[in-house]
Scaffold this motif. Structure first.
Motif, PDB file in Angstrom:
ATOM      1  N   VAL A  59     -10.969  61.989   1.078  1.00 19.35           N
ATOM      2  CA  VAL A  59      -9.855  61.574   0.224  1.00 19.35           C
ATOM      3  C   VAL A  59      -8.593  62.349   0.564  1.00 19.35           C
ATOM      4  O   VAL A  59      -8.683  63.479   1.010  1.00 19.35           O
ATOM      5  N   PRO A  60      -7.390  61.769   0.361  1.00 18.75           N
ATOM      6  CA  PRO A  60      -7.194  60.374  -0.026  1.00 18.75           C
ATOM      7  C   PRO A  60      -7.570  59.439   1.110  1.00 18.75           C
ATOM      8  O   PRO A  60      -7.350  59.771   2.273  1.00 18.75           O
ATOM      9  N   PRO A  61      -8.170  58.267   0.803  1.00 20.90           N
ATOM     10  CA  PRO A  61      -8.541  57.315   1.852  1.00 20.90           C
ATOM     11  C   PRO A  61      -7.309  56.817   2.612  1.00 20.90           C
ATOM     12  O   PRO A  61      -6.222  56.745   2.045  1.00 20.90           O
ATOM     13  N   ILE A  64      -4.801  54.222   1.174  1.00 21.30           N
ATOM     14  CA  ILE A  64      -3.642  54.491   0.318  1.00 21.30           C
ATOM     15  C   ILE A  64      -2.660  55.463   0.960  1.00 21.30           C
ATOM     16  O   ILE A  64      -1.534  55.583   0.513  1.00 21.30           O
ATOM     17  N   SER A  65      -3.060  56.147   2.042  1.00 21.50           N
ATOM     18  CA  SER A  65      -2.179  57.195   2.550  1.00 21.50           C
ATOM     19  C   SER A  65      -1.498  56.840   3.868  1.00 21.50           C
ATOM     20  O   SER A  65      -0.490  57.429   4.217  1.00 21.50           O
ATOM     21  N   ASP A  66      -2.047  55.878   4.605  1.00 25.52           N
ATOM     22  CA  ASP A  66      -1.482  55.568   5.920  1.00 25.52           C
ATOM     23  C   ASP A  66      -0.610  54.310   5.814  1.00 25.52           C
ATOM     24  O   ASP A  66      -1.113  53.201   5.693  1.00 25.52           O
ATOM     25  N   TRP A  67       0.727  54.507   5.878  1.00 26.05           N
ATOM     26  CA  TRP A  67       1.614  53.367   5.619  1.00 26.05           C
ATOM     27  C   TRP A  67       1.473  52.286   6.685  1.00 26.05           C
ATOM     28  O   TRP A  67       1.720  51.107   6.405  1.00 26.05           O
ATOM     29  N   ILE A  70      -1.230  50.018   5.482  1.00 28.08           N
ATOM     30  CA  ILE A  70      -0.785  49.265   4.311  1.00 28.08           C
ATOM     31  C   ILE A  70       0.190  48.165   4.727  1.00 28.08           C
ATOM     32  O   ILE A  70       0.106  47.031   4.255  1.00 28.08           O
TER      33      ILE A  70
ATOM     34  N   LEU B  55      -9.295  58.913  -6.187  1.00 29.32           N
ATOM     35  CA  LEU B  55      -8.736  58.604  -4.864  1.00 29.32           C
ATOM     36  C   LEU B  55      -8.044  59.805  -4.227  1.00 29.32           C
ATOM     37  O   LEU B  55      -8.010  59.919  -3.004  1.00 29.32           O
ATOM     38  N   ILE B  56      -7.450  60.692  -5.029  1.00 28.15           N
ATOM     39  CA  ILE B  56      -6.773  61.841  -4.420  1.00 28.15           C
ATOM     40  C   ILE B  56      -7.638  63.106  -4.466  1.00 28.15           C
ATOM     41  O   ILE B  56      -7.191  64.174  -4.049  1.00 28.15           O
ATOM     42  N   THR B 119       0.249  61.980   1.014  1.00 24.38           N
ATOM     43  CA  THR B 119       1.442  61.460   1.669  1.00 24.38           C
ATOM     44  C   THR B 119       2.336  60.782   0.623  1.00 24.38           C
ATOM     45  O   THR B 119       1.897  60.457  -0.474  1.00 24.38           O
ATOM     46  N   THR B 121       3.442  57.811   0.829  1.00 24.80           N
ATOM     47  CA  THR B 121       2.867  56.479   0.633  1.00 24.80           C
ATOM     48  C   THR B 121       1.787  56.514  -0.438  1.00 24.80           C
ATOM     49  O   THR B 121       1.767  55.696  -1.361  1.00 24.80           O
ATOM     50  N   ALA B 122       0.874  57.481  -0.331  1.00 26.00           N
ATOM     51  CA  ALA B 122      -0.223  57.574  -1.288  1.00 26.00           C
ATOM     52  C   ALA B 122       0.307  57.852  -2.689  1.00 26.00           C
ATOM     53  O   ALA B 122      -0.228  57.324  -3.679  1.00 26.00           O
ATOM     54  N   VAL B 125       1.426  54.586  -4.151  1.00 24.73           N
ATOM     55  CA  VAL B 125       0.283  53.726  -4.473  1.00 24.73           C
ATOM     56  C   VAL B 125      -0.446  54.234  -5.717  1.00 24.73           C
ATOM     57  O   VAL B 125      -0.732  53.459  -6.639  1.00 24.73           O
TER      58      VAL B 125
END
Lengths: 211, 211, 211
Positions: A59-61, A64-67, A70, B55-56, B119, B121-122, B125
């Motif tokens: 985590v974070p997966p 949700i973290s890699d733009w 997404i 998730l985090i 990040t 991004t995260a 989200v």
């Protein structure tokens, strides 16, 4: 990366894009709004991987973290949003692409499970989950019973064989870009053969014959 | 806390209480029993935050470990359990309070994402997830398709703008109690304006005009 | 293990086996295919524990990493797959076994929560979740509203009392194999009494009497 795969990012982006289209299509059919359509694309394209990452503690997966991933999922969703009247007719192509996404996600997911140092059992389970999890999430969010559990097609079984093969290759110390590519192709070929020859798995056992 | 907010605990308790009432109301309508009604209150009031925390990696989430928040959610559930015949008629007030909960949860959730070092991004989200996640869980547990995905109201979009704004403020090093309060007010105002002027997001694209 | 229980692995395997049968039966009734039936067995037998492990950070959960538990769940699923025409008639026995699984999972789940050093509140919550979570997952995956939330039977309430008792015993430093066994028996006895005497929890409050 256990097996350094030069082609992996390309594969993953392709898998996410195609799966996101499948999720967005389900949302279009349910008359979701544009936000719902893009969320379904995101959940379907990246949900299997997110489920895996939460279960193995990564985590974070990346979902949700890699733009970049997404953006890829949103692009898949937008493609379906604008072009669904034409893409509905290209169902055959979409089914083939979905078989590719299943193969990619399963193999990459199994390898990520092995890298995180989980047990071999856990790597097989999260590999299959990565392959089929996005579709399960898509079905739950659109109010459907997960199709992979009842449609009687060979869908999860190729994934199970593929993730088991990857774990065996790792056990035998034979995991390299070529054997990984062969595993992806095997899952894809099994899935396509199942579609072509209408191979099915049985429904509930009807009872033993009367003596 | 990145931005030390003297008013934050009060805001959070208010948000949990109101959301729990919304969850309990859905359960009352479905004729759940009193255990189910309180669980729906808990899941709706604290579910968005729990999804974010899982998730985090902020486990165990406060939604299961902080008895004050759980008592708040149960109190919201009990309020609806006993007073639903009257509160049904106060629907307008509940919708306004729900807009407040959306604004609070989104902003607080985004900040928690930033604090955990995810990040940008995260953080965006998980901010949106904190805002809308409780309602999604409420809908899934009562057998409904998540309303935020298909109702075509501006609900998630204000949350998305709000969490993006918080991340920008953090980037510019401008996150303080005043700008955070302004972000909460912005999300709330957008949501209320959407309700007042019936602003909608579009459903599926009907295809490009024929050439 | 806080309380070293010599009989614990046996209890857990029995609980997983019986719960898996309950999940597989739901899948048989919905005409799932054999893969879906086994997945439902796995999700019902091990889902409560997986939910708990993800929430308290014990990843990967034993439900995906311990092949013995997975084999147990699959065995429960296969038992129901082959023998469901006869087992349907043994409904009374299955309900009693399910009461046993509820008691085991709740007590073992609460102890695992305490071991992981969560708060007492979190231990109570994850204990109840371990007890009822598998059934919730089973219902969601078969497209049903979770029965524990609306059936008005005493099902979650015995679990709540049992997990609270375990936390009190731990607080008083009285957690040993005997008191743990007594807690399991208490939950089981309450559940069986509820079945026998048709004890119910109330549905939505119908409003205060008119003045």
């Amino acid at each position: 990366m256990i097996a350094d795969l030069p082609y992996e990012p390309l594969l993953e982006i392709l898998g996410v894009y195609v799966s996101a289209m499948s999720g967005a299509l389900a949302a279009v059919r349910k008359q979701f709004d544009v936000f719902g359509i893009l969320v379904l694309g995101w959940a379907t394209g990246l949900g299997g991987g997110m489920l895996r990452d939460v279960l193995i503690g990564a985590v974070p997966p990346v979902g949700i973290s890699d733009w970049r991933l997404i953006v890829t999922a949103v692009a898949g969703g937008l493609t379906m949003y604008f072009f669904h009247p034409r893409l509905e007719r290209a169902r055959r192509a979409i089914v083939m692409l979905d078989a590719g996404a299943l193969a990619i996600f399963t193999v990459v997911g199994t390898i990520k499970g092995l890298e995180l140092g989980t047990t071999a059992t856990a790597a097989v389970v999260v590999g299959v989950m990565t392959g089929v999890g996005g579709g399960v999430l898509r079905d739950l969010l659109t109010g459907e019973v997960p199709v992979v559990l009842h449609h009687r097609q060979l869908y999860a079984v190729p994934a199970l064989l593929g993730s088991s093969l990857v774990v065996l290759l790792w056990w035998w110390d034979r995991l390299d870009p070529w054997t990984v590519a062969a595993s992806v192709l095997l899952v894809f070929a099994l899935r396509v053969a199942a579609l072509r020859f209408r191979l099915t798995v049985p429904g509930p056992w009807r009872g033993f014959p009367q003596r």
